[in-house]
Motif scaffolding. Structure first.
Motif, PDB file in Angstrom:
ATOM      1  N   GLY A   1       3.378   1.350   7.824  1.00 27.17           N
ATOM      2  CA  GLY A   1       3.158   0.186   6.976  1.00 27.17           C
ATOM      3  C   GLY A   1       1.884  -0.540   7.348  1.00 27.17           C
ATOM      4  O   GLY A   1       1.188  -1.089   6.489  1.00 27.17           O
ATOM      5  N   GLN A   2       1.541  -0.518   8.688  1.00 28.02           N
ATOM      6  CA  GLN A   2       0.342  -1.234   9.137  1.00 28.02           C
ATOM      7  C   GLN A   2      -0.931  -0.625   8.555  1.00 28.02           C
ATOM      8  O   GLN A   2      -1.964  -1.258   8.457  1.00 28.02           O
ATOM      9  CB  GLN A   2       0.272  -1.202  10.662  1.00 28.02           C
ATOM     10  N   ARG A   3      -0.861   0.672   8.241  1.00 30.91           N
ATOM     11  CA  ARG A   3      -2.042   1.346   7.697  1.00 30.91           C
ATOM     12  C   ARG A   3      -2.236   1.030   6.225  1.00 30.91           C
ATOM     13  O   ARG A   3      -3.276   1.309   5.661  1.00 30.91           O
ATOM     14  CB  ARG A   3      -1.876   2.864   7.783  1.00 30.91           C
TER      15      ARG A   3
ATOM     16  N   ALA B   1       7.299   1.249  10.423  1.00 25.75           N
ATOM     17  CA  ALA B   1       6.581   0.051  10.853  1.00 25.75           C
ATOM     18  C   ALA B   1       5.101   0.356  11.055  1.00 25.75           C
ATOM     19  O   ALA B   1       4.224  -0.352  10.548  1.00 25.75           O
ATOM     20  CB  ALA B   1       7.195  -0.471  12.141  1.00 25.75           C
ATOM     21  N   LEU B   2       4.812   1.475  11.771  1.00 23.60           N
ATOM     22  CA  LEU B   2       3.414   1.841  12.035  1.00 23.60           C
ATOM     23  C   LEU B   2       2.713   2.264  10.757  1.00 23.60           C
ATOM     24  O   LEU B   2       1.569   1.878  10.492  1.00 23.60           O
ATOM     25  CB  LEU B   2       3.350   2.978  13.060  1.00 23.60           C
TER      26      LEU B   2
ATOM     27  N   TRP C   1       8.106  -2.425   1.776  1.00 19.92           N
ATOM     28  CA  TRP C   1       6.643  -2.408   1.660  1.00 19.92           C
ATOM     29  C   TRP C   1       6.199  -3.115   0.388  1.00 19.92           C
ATOM     30  O   TRP C   1       5.280  -3.910   0.394  1.00 19.92           O
ATOM     31  CB  TRP C   1       6.131  -0.958   1.635  1.00 19.92           C
TER      32      TRP C   1
END
Ligand code: C2E
Ligand code: MG
Ligand code: MG
Length: 708
Positions: free
Chosen positions: A681-683, A678-679, A514
């Motif tokens: 990280g998208q936030r 992964a999810l 990240w």
């Protein structure tokens, strides 16, 4: 289980040895006295026997003397008659020698007989004189005198009779034919007859006396024997019997005590495992004979190990005694309550044959146990899980009953419901758990642990502040499993070390990724188990992750539960926590309000964040008490200078309430569910955006967050 004190054991062995020793000594000493008593009694019996012999001998001599004297007397009478007849016959000049001769012979024969009897009597008198009893008696001078006189007179008579017999026919005719017989008769009869009869009477009297003497002496001796027997029984046997009786009573009481001890649990006074097994066997016997069913409950305390380890064995013992009393209060007298060992209790309920009734009893027991107990000025919260089964509905023999009740208990513990009465579904779940346990051993090596991230947000602005890392197990067949499914299986094993190592390593790698992508994840909280706070291992895991991924210590945070305060190695835990904090790593007290933290612990323990348990958050809008407790917790955190975090926020209402109560940070489905790296990280905002957002954060919460 409480170990038996050495003193107690010595006392018991003494108890066993002492009485036997004293009775043995006593019997030995009695034995000596008894021997003496036997010797005395034997002597007395021998003396009695000898006295009887001597007395009988004397009596028989006296009888013989009487008999012989009487015979002599008769013979004397015959002689007197024969002599007179001879004298009268001599008056007849025609009487031939043919007639006279035999008369003369008869007279001589009679004289000989009387002589012989006289010497025999002499001998008998001599023997009598030698008799012991006779010698003890006063000499009977009168009869001695009488006998001497009679003998002299008899001798004189015999001589005269001999002379008459031996005289010539003419002589006799001249001298004795007329006056002779009369004269002879007077001289012979009157005096001698009187003396004979006196002698016979004396003899008879003497023999009566000798019998009386024998009676007297024998009575005396028998009296002595009786006295010896009475004395022996009074002074020897009665005390011995009494002692033996007491001893017997003591032995019986002791045996009863031993039996009781063998069947009783020393700590609680309940039945122990062996008497439980006995009762269980009896109930199955009853089932076979009469068809009467029964039920069984297995009770296991929750978190007993923490109490025992953290507060010491006296606290553990107090809890066990409390549970025993609670069960006794709840159940009937006819129910068998036992402690099988550790914190495991079992109950047999004769006559309860359906699951609903059993469940009601179990619920009452749970309630009675749940009442807190005071121990050393603190209140210990006790709770228990209960598994139960009904016989013969659920099991037909002892082994399967034990297995399925155990299973029901296990299910109750796993599912967090206090009571589970056995059903088939539970068995299936148990089998699944067993398979899971086996697979869990390999999970870390197979890299099956994955980490999901749930954000922590500013309650006022919703700004992202960090993550909590939550482990999941990617099971090859069952898919993604939450910690509740597998972490209880790790209890008491070393598996949690491998899992934590995997989680920290994964979080380290994700953080690195990240950060490399220019994102600002904020600190990621790791739930650290107690075992890794004791010693270096936990610290080294973090140090490794920081080093391997080029991170800062502040990129991590640690969540620990209140139970650490109860740990025996609290000092080592404190040292580890202090080291973490030196590196700037934040420490969060997780699930606050559900454990054993006291205010003293809170004051002294170096932590940064207090995490209100989701059970309280869940009560917002439903339960005024939960709301009040939350407000009190927030105040407590504020006054201690700690950050306040609320977990499990699912609704806007909850968020608003917590925000208004003064809580800084929140976590929950309302903001985001735990998600894969992964999810998650998208936030995440980029670093620049994160900076802008922080600027928008309310000044009050900024101040609080700034304390980090
Ligand atoms: P926890 O540390 O108190 O974690 C919070 C739990 O609450 C998580 O459950 C999370 O998914 C759940 N949660 C969060 N928000 C909500 C919400 O709005 N509603 C509801 N109903 N639940 C919410 P999860 O992931 O199942 O973890 C359960 C527990 O397992 C954790 O409680 C923690 O004690 C333990 N755990 C999880 N991961 C780890 C780990 O890596 N190591 C250790 N030692 N324990 C872990
Ligand atoms: Mg946590
Ligand atoms: Mg929690």
């Amino acid at each position: 289980m409480r170990a038996r004190q050495p003193d107690e054991m010595i006392e018991r062995s003494e108890l066993l040895a002492k009485p036997r020793q004293s009775v043995e000594q006593y019997i030995r000493s009695i034995g000596r006295h008894y021997l003496n008593a036997v010797i005395v009694m034997t002597m007395l019996i021998a003396a009695t026997y000898l006295t009887m012999l001597v007395a009988l001998d004397r009596h028989s001599l006296q009888q013989k003397i009487s008999f012989l004297t009487s015979n002599q007397y008769i013979r004397f009478q015959q002689l007197a008659n024969q002599t007179r007849a001879l004298m009268r016959a001599s008056t007849d000049p025609n009487l031939t020698e043919y007639i006279i001769g035999p008369m003369r012979d008869d007279i001589h024969r009679a004289i000989g007989d009387i002589h012989a009897m006289g010497s025999e009597l002499q001998e008998l008198h001599q023997s009598l004189g030698g008799n012991l009893l006779e010698r003890l008696n006063r000499r009977d001078e009168l009869s001695v005198q009488l006998r001497l006189e009679l003998n002299a007179r008899l001798q004189d008579f015999l001589e005269r009779a001999a002379r008459i017999a031996d005289a010539s026919t003419e002589d006799r005719r001249e001298r004795y034919s007329f006056w002779g017989p009369i004269d002879f008769a007077v001289a012979a009869d009157s005096m001698l007859i009187r003396q004979f009869s006196d002698l016979i009477r004396y003899g008879h009297d003497r023999s009566g006396v000798s019998i009386d003497h024998a009676k007297l002496i024998t009575t005396g001796l028998l009296g002595l024997i009786a006295a010896a027997v009475i004395l022996a029984s009074t002074f020897l046997f009665s005390p011995l019997l009494k002692k033996l009786r007491n001893e017997h009573r003591r032995t019986m009481a002791f045996e009863k005590q031993l039996t009781q001890l063998a069947h009783t649990d020393a700590l609680t006074g309940l039945n122990n495992r062996s008497s439980f097994n006995l009762a269980l066997g009896n109930l199955f016997g009853e089932l076979e004979r009469t068809g009467t069913g029964f039920s069984m409950l297995l009770v296991d305390l929750d978190r007993f190990k923490s109490i025992n380890d953290g507060l010491g064995h006296p606290a553990g013992d107090a809890v066990l005694r409390h549970v025993a009393r609670a069960l006794q209060r709840t159940l009937r007298m006819s129910d068998v309550i036992a402690r099988l060992g550790g914190d495991e209790f079992a109950v047999l309920l004769p006559g309860i044959g359906d699951a609903a009734a059993l469940e009601a009893v179990a619920a009452r027991a749970i309630e009675a146990i749940a009442a807190g107990i005071s121990f050393e000025e603190r209140t210990l919260e006790v709770s228990a899980s209960i598994g139960g089964a009904v016989v013969p509905d659920h099991a037909a023999d002892e082994a399967s009953l034990m297995r399925i009740v155990d299973l029901a208990l296990y299910t109750a513990k796993g599912s967090r419901s206090a009571t589970v009465i056995f059903d088939e579904a539970a068995l299936a779940r148990r089998l699944e758990q067993n398979q899971l346990s086996l697979a869990l051993v390999l999970a870390a090596d197979r890299r099956e642990f994955v980490v999901h991230y749930q954000p922590k947000v500013d309650l006022t602005t919703g700004a992202h502040l960090g993550f909590e890392a939550l482990v999941r197990w990617q099971h090859p067949e069952l898919g993604l499993l939450p910690p509740g499914r597998f972490m209880p299986l790790m209890e008491g094993t070393q598996l949690i070390r491998g899992m934590t190592r995997a989680v920290i390593a994964t979080v380290g790698r994700d953080l690195k990724a990240w950060k490399a992508a220019g994102l600002a994840p904020g600190p990621v909280s790791i739930n650290l188990p107690e075992v890794l706070l004791v010693g270096q291992e936990g610290y080294e895991m973090f140090a490794g992750a920081v080093r391997d991924n080029g991170l800062e210590w502040e990129d991590f945070a640690v969540e620990i539960t209140e139970d650490v305060f109860l740990n025996r190695s609290a000092d080592q835990i404190l040292a580890t926590v202090a080291r973490f904090r030196q590196h700037g790593l934040s420490i969060s007290l997780d699930d606050f309000g559900t454990g054993f933290a006291s205010l003293v612990h809170l004051r002294d323990f170096p932590f940064d964040e207090l995490k209100i348990d989701r059970s309280f958050v869940d009560g917002i809008g439903k339960d005024a008490r939960s709301e009040q407790i939350i407000q009190a917790m927030v105040h407590l955190a504020q006054s201690l200078g700690k950050r306040c975090v609320a977990e499990g926020i699912e609704t806007e209402e909850q968020r608003r309430f917590l925000m208004e109560a003064g809580c800084d940070v929140g976590q929950g489905y309302h903001f985001a569910r735990p998600e894969s790296a992964a999810l998650a990280g998208q936030r995440l905002p980029g670093r620049a955006a994160a900076g802008r957002r922080a600027a928008k954060t309310s000044p009050a919460s900024l101040r609080r967050i700034a304390r980090r």
